[in-house]
Each structure stands twice: as structure tokens, then as C-alpha cells.
Design a protein around this motif. Structure first.
Motif, short mmCIF file in Angstrom:
data_model
loop_
_atom_site.label_atom_id
_atom_site.label_comp_id
_atom_site.label_asym_id
_atom_site.label_seq_id
_atom_site.Cartn_x
_atom_site.Cartn_y
_atom_site.Cartn_z
N UNK A 55 0.82 -1.21 0.00
CA UNK A 55 0.00 0.00 0.00
C UNK A 55 0.85 1.26 0.00
N UNK A 56 2.06 1.17 -0.49
CA UNK A 56 2.95 2.33 -0.51
C UNK A 56 2.29 3.45 -1.31
N UNK A 57 2.22 4.63 -0.72
CA UNK A 57 1.63 5.78 -1.39
C UNK A 57 0.12 5.87 -1.22
N UNK A 58 -0.49 4.95 -0.49
CA UNK A 58 -1.93 4.98 -0.28
C UNK A 58 -2.31 6.14 0.63
N UNK A 59 -3.50 6.71 0.39
CA UNK A 59 -3.97 7.81 1.24
C UNK A 59 -4.27 7.29 2.63
N UNK A 60 -3.95 8.07 3.64
CA UNK A 60 -4.20 7.69 5.02
C UNK A 60 -5.51 8.28 5.54
#
Length: 70
Positions: free
Chosen positions: A55-60
Motif C-alpha cells: 500500500x505504498x503511497x496509499x492515502x491515510x
């Protein structure tokens, strides 16, 4: 690659050797069954270390959750 198997009286299926070798599946590995129309998709359950970085770069924030579904 086309391979077939027969469902036994104990509702078991042996995965053909060619498929096991091609997919690098081993005895004791866990699988998930996902219904797809009149068939089913069989996939190995990934190990935790295989999920690292997925999930690298996924919105938190501002993500959908089960609570906002109908």
C-alpha cells in the motif's frame, strides 16, 4: 495449460502436478476460495512478509470503509 480434476466422494480435489509446479504451490499452503459466477477462483493466502509495501503511497485519510457502504 489445460488440466482437469475430479471431485471425490469426500469433496476433495487433487491439484494436478503441472499446475502445482507452475504456481510453486506446496503441501500445507493455505488457499482462499472466491466465488466467480458459476465458478470459483482459488488463490493462495499470502504470507505477511509478502504484503510489505503493497500500500505504498496509499492515502491515510478520506478512504472508504465498511461503515459507509449500504
Amino acid at each position: 495449460m489445460t488440466a482437469t480434476a475430479t471431485l471425490s466422494s469426500k469433496f476433495q480435489i487433487s491439484i494436478p502436478k503441472a499446475v502445482r509446479e507452475n504456481q510453486h504451490w506446496e503441501a500445507g499452503q493455505e488457499f482462499v476460495f472466491i466465488p466467480k459466477g458459476k465458478g470459483v477462483l482459488i488463490m493462495p493466502v499470502p504470507e505477511l512478509d509478502q504484503l510489505a509495501g503493497i500500500a505504498k503511497g496509499a492515502r491515510k485519510n478520506n478512504f472508504r470503509d465498511r461503515l459507509d457502504r449500504y
